[in-house]
Design a protein around this motif. Structure first.
Motif, PDB file in Angstrom:
ATOM      1  N   THR A  25      27.421  33.176  43.820  1.00  0.00           N
ATOM      2  CA  THR A  25      27.192  33.579  42.548  1.00  0.00           C
ATOM      3  C   THR A  25      28.188  34.187  41.671  1.00  0.00           C
ATOM      4  N   TYR A  26      29.423  34.426  42.449  1.00  0.00           N
ATOM      5  CA  TYR A  26      30.461  34.876  41.494  1.00  0.00           C
ATOM      6  C   TYR A  26      31.617  33.946  41.163  1.00  0.00           C
ATOM      7  N   GLN A  27      30.978  32.644  41.462  1.00  0.00           N
ATOM      8  CA  GLN A  27      31.929  31.662  41.198  1.00  0.00           C
ATOM      9  C   GLN A  27      31.893  31.448  39.495  1.00  0.00           C
ATOM     10  N   GLY A  60      33.390  29.274  47.204  1.00  0.00           N
ATOM     11  CA  GLY A  60      33.377  30.653  47.651  1.00  0.00           C
ATOM     12  C   GLY A  60      34.717  30.966  48.058  1.00  0.00           C
ATOM     13  N   VAL A  61      34.550  32.019  48.968  1.00  0.00           N
ATOM     14  CA  VAL A  61      35.841  32.576  49.593  1.00  0.00           C
ATOM     15  C   VAL A  61      35.902  32.234  50.851  1.00  0.00           C
ATOM     16  N   TYR A  62      36.951  32.617  51.603  1.00  0.00           N
ATOM     17  CA  TYR A  62      37.284  32.003  52.986  1.00  0.00           C
ATOM     18  C   TYR A  62      36.231  32.073  54.090  1.00  0.00           C
ATOM     19  N   GLY A  85      40.673  34.366  49.419  1.00  0.00           N
ATOM     20  CA  GLY A  85      40.412  35.175  50.346  1.00  0.00           C
ATOM     21  C   GLY A  85      39.514  36.649  49.794  1.00  0.00           C
ATOM     22  N   CYS A  86      39.125  37.210  50.451  1.00  0.00           N
ATOM     23  CA  CYS A  86      38.412  38.539  50.299  1.00  0.00           C
ATOM     24  C   CYS A  86      39.059  39.665  50.798  1.00  0.00           C
ATOM     25  N   ALA A  87      39.243  40.590  49.771  1.00  0.00           N
ATOM     26  CA  ALA A  87      39.971  41.934  49.955  1.00  0.00           C
ATOM     27  C   ALA A  87      39.365  42.481  50.994  1.00  0.00           C
ATOM     28  N   MET A  88      37.948  42.743  51.119  1.00  0.00           N
ATOM     29  CA  MET A  88      37.114  43.377  52.011  1.00  0.00           C
ATOM     30  C   MET A  88      37.390  42.631  53.312  1.00  0.00           C
ATOM     31  N   ALA A  89      37.332  41.639  53.518  1.00  0.00           N
ATOM     32  CA  ALA A  89      37.367  40.983  54.944  1.00  0.00           C
ATOM     33  C   ALA A  89      38.844  41.174  55.312  1.00  0.00           C
ATOM     34  N   VAL A 113      28.916  40.130  56.993  1.00  0.00           N
ATOM     35  CA  VAL A 113      29.328  38.927  56.910  1.00  0.00           C
ATOM     36  C   VAL A 113      30.754  38.834  56.029  1.00  0.00           C
ATOM     37  N   ASN A 114      31.107  39.682  55.347  1.00  0.00           N
ATOM     38  CA  ASN A 114      32.268  39.620  54.742  1.00  0.00           C
ATOM     39  C   ASN A 114      33.406  40.136  55.705  1.00  0.00           C
ATOM     40  N   SER A 115      33.705  39.152  56.492  1.00  0.00           N
ATOM     41  CA  SER A 115      34.925  39.702  57.782  1.00  0.00           C
ATOM     42  C   SER A 115      35.364  38.427  58.281  1.00  0.00           C
ATOM     43  N   PHE A 171      36.194  48.504  52.119  1.00  0.00           N
ATOM     44  CA  PHE A 171      35.564  48.461  50.957  1.00  0.00           C
ATOM     45  C   PHE A 171      35.949  47.177  50.140  1.00  0.00           C
ATOM     46  N   CYS A 172      35.151  46.751  49.265  1.00  0.00           N
ATOM     47  CA  CYS A 172      35.660  45.902  48.313  1.00  0.00           C
ATOM     48  C   CYS A 172      36.260  46.443  46.981  1.00  0.00           C
ATOM     49  N   PRO A 173      37.298  46.267  46.706  1.00  0.00           N
ATOM     50  CA  PRO A 173      38.121  46.921  45.589  1.00  0.00           C
ATOM     51  C   PRO A 173      37.327  46.519  44.114  1.00  0.00           C
ATOM     52  N   VAL A 174      36.570  45.575  44.242  1.00  0.00           N
ATOM     53  CA  VAL A 174      35.994  45.105  42.685  1.00  0.00           C
ATOM     54  C   VAL A 174      34.584  46.262  42.361  1.00  0.00           C
ATOM     55  N   HIS A 175      34.063  46.216  43.712  1.00  0.00           N
ATOM     56  CA  HIS A 175      32.864  46.979  43.614  1.00  0.00           C
ATOM     57  C   HIS A 175      33.297  48.827  43.493  1.00  0.00           C
ATOM     58  N   HIS A 176      34.207  48.915  44.443  1.00  0.00           N
ATOM     59  CA  HIS A 176      34.667  50.414  44.973  1.00  0.00           C
ATOM     60  C   HIS A 176      35.112  50.979  43.527  1.00  0.00           C
ATOM     61  N   PRO A 199      24.809  46.845  46.738  1.00  0.00           N
ATOM     62  CA  PRO A 199      25.468  48.040  47.527  1.00  0.00           C
ATOM     63  C   PRO A 199      26.792  47.927  48.051  1.00  0.00           C
ATOM     64  N   GLU A 200      27.651  47.283  47.554  1.00  0.00           N
ATOM     65  CA  GLU A 200      29.082  47.362  47.884  1.00  0.00           C
ATOM     66  C   GLU A 200      29.879  48.450  46.932  1.00  0.00           C
ATOM     67  N   CYS A 201      28.861  48.921  46.106  1.00  0.00           N
ATOM     68  CA  CYS A 201      29.212  50.237  45.358  1.00  0.00           C
ATOM     69  C   CYS A 201      29.301  51.456  46.103  1.00  0.00           C
ATOM     70  N   VAL A 259      35.456  41.932  38.184  1.00  0.00           N
ATOM     71  CA  VAL A 259      35.754  40.483  38.223  1.00  0.00           C
ATOM     72  C   VAL A 259      36.341  40.164  39.654  1.00  0.00           C
ATOM     73  N   CYS A 260      36.050  39.354  40.531  1.00  0.00           N
ATOM     74  CA  CYS A 260      36.536  38.900  41.764  1.00  0.00           C
ATOM     75  C   CYS A 260      37.393  37.779  41.657  1.00  0.00           C
ATOM     76  N   ASN A 261      38.980  38.018  41.267  1.00  0.00           N
ATOM     77  CA  ASN A 261      39.787  37.197  41.116  1.00  0.00           C
ATOM     78  C   ASN A 261      39.931  36.085  42.042  1.00  0.00           C
ATOM     79  N   THR A 262      39.783  36.284  43.097  1.00  0.00           N
ATOM     80  CA  THR A 262      39.865  35.129  44.208  1.00  0.00           C
ATOM     81  C   THR A 262      38.379  34.171  44.130  1.00  0.00           C
ATOM     82  N   MET A 263      37.386  34.571  43.814  1.00  0.00           N
ATOM     83  CA  MET A 263      36.362  33.897  43.513  1.00  0.00           C
ATOM     84  C   MET A 263      36.420  32.923  42.379  1.00  0.00           C
ATOM     85  N   LYS A 264      37.211  33.447  41.359  1.00  0.00           N
ATOM     86  CA  LYS A 264      37.445  32.534  40.089  1.00  0.00           C
ATOM     87  C   LYS A 264      38.543  31.760  40.246  1.00  0.00           C
TER      88      LYS A 264
HETATM   89 FE1  SF4 Z   1      35.374  40.180  48.621  1.00  0.00          FE
HETATM   90 FE2  SF4 Z   1      34.742  41.798  46.785  1.00  0.00          FE
HETATM   91 FE3  SF4 Z   1      35.493  39.478  46.202  1.00  0.00          FE
HETATM   92 FE4  SF4 Z   1      32.969  40.004  47.393  1.00  0.00          FE
HETATM   93  S1  SF4 Z   1      33.667  40.460  45.135  1.00  0.00           S
HETATM   94  S2  SF4 Z   1      34.510  38.122  47.589  1.00  0.00           S
HETATM   95  S3  SF4 Z   1      33.800  41.502  48.836  1.00  0.00           S
HETATM   96  S4  SF4 Z   1      36.835  40.822  47.109  1.00  0.00           S
END
Ligand code: SF4
Ligand code: 13P
Length: 302
Positions: A25-27, A60-62, A85-89, A113-115, A171-176, A199-201, A259-264
């Protein structure tokens, strides 16, 4: 090549090669035009597990492509941009997980699963944001270790009576970075709007929610609701899809930084490229994949 041409080429190649495209959904929203399935991590994992396709292109991400490969090891899984990639993973590796476990021995490990696949392989059970509460509940134990998301872990604890959730400080920086003040500001502008929170907030932000859930959970709840205005407290892709699907409702993104830059990173051109070349294939060491599948399978059975 214009967008229409790209979409046509991708769809033709998908048929020729018996490939499907799974899109989070973040694509970027244009990716939905070639996606066979779009949705949250849980929904996409389920599709990856049951598809008859020979090739899965994961928009999606890795970690999502890795999860798809673990679930469907005989299939070719392609990630259109390998650096997505995913900054949380990235917040926990195997050594850090082992240390965390040794500090809290004999407690089951629930892994978001974000790992990475290697972290999943060292965990007892996986979860996504859509099923984290049910997964922890299913264990029927007084204490769990929860990695890597401290916010999702805290949310789970708040939803269950008598279960202590010991969280890893990831944590996920975008939500944190979403703050209570952001919600206060938007509520002042849109007092009747419902607050829809991922709920990542942080727990202070979650406390202000009218609804808390995964991206698919938020979208489904909005679509079923009679309310007309919503403040969306997660990534921008959710707002774009809701605006497309519900033109008679008003959606406000919590702030422009959500905005999740890696998703974009993924564009239609990248999807076409991997379908044409077979590049960016995801492979996982057998021993890790075999251990990780146990944790993912347990989750999917719930
Ligand atoms: Fe990872 Fe956060 Fe991006 Fe989701 S939104 S992929 S948890 S960095
Ligand atoms: P869901 O897909 O479970 O809603 O989680 C959002 C997310 O951050 C994915 O990386």
């Amino acid at each position: 090549m214009d967008k229409r041409e790209l979409v046509e080429k991708i769809n033709k190649l998908k048929k020729e090669k018996n490939a499907i495209v799974l899109a989070h959904t973040y694509q970027n929203i244009e990716i939905d035009e070639v996606a066979d399935f779009s949705g949250d991590s849980l929904f996409l994992s389920r599709q990856a597990a049951k598809t008859d396709a020979d090739i899965i292109v994961f928009a999606g991400v890795y970690f999502m492509a890795e999860t798809a490969k673990i679930l469907s090891p005989e299939k070719t899984v392609l990630l259109p941009v390998l650096s997505a990639g995913c900054a949380m993973a990235d917040k926990i590796n195997v050594d850090q997980l082992r240390k965390f476990k040794s500090q809290h021995p004999n407690i089951p490990v629930v892994c978001y699963v974000n790992s990475t696949a290697a972290v999943k392989a060292e965990s007892d059970i996986c979860c996504t944001s859509a099923n984290a509460v049910d997964v922890v509940k299913s264990l029927n134990v007084p204490e769990v270790l929860f990695v890597p998301d401290k916010h999702l872990g805290a949310y789970v604890e708040s939803m269950l009576d008598g279960v202590k959730v010991i969280t890893y400080p990831g944590f996920c920086p975008v939500h944190h970075e979403i703050a209570v003040s952001d919600i206060v500001k938007q509520k002042a502008l849109y007092p009747n709007a419902k607050v829809m929170v991922h709920p990542e907030c942080s727990d202070e932000v979650v406390k202000m929610a009218d609804f808390t859930g995964s991206t698919t959970g938020i979208i489904k709840t909005v679509k079923e609701s009679n309310d007309k205005e919503f403040i969306i407290v997660t990534e921008k892709g959710v707002v774009e899809r809701l605006q497309r699907d519900c033109p008679n409702k008003k959606f406000v993104l919590i702030n422009e930084k959500a905005v999740c830059n890696t998703m974009k990173l993924i564009r239609l051109e990248d999807i076409l490229h991997v379908l044409q070349t077979g590049e960016n294939e995801i492979n996982i060491a057998k021993d890790i994949a075999q251990k990780a599948i146990t944790a993912i399978d347990k989750m999917l059975k719930i």
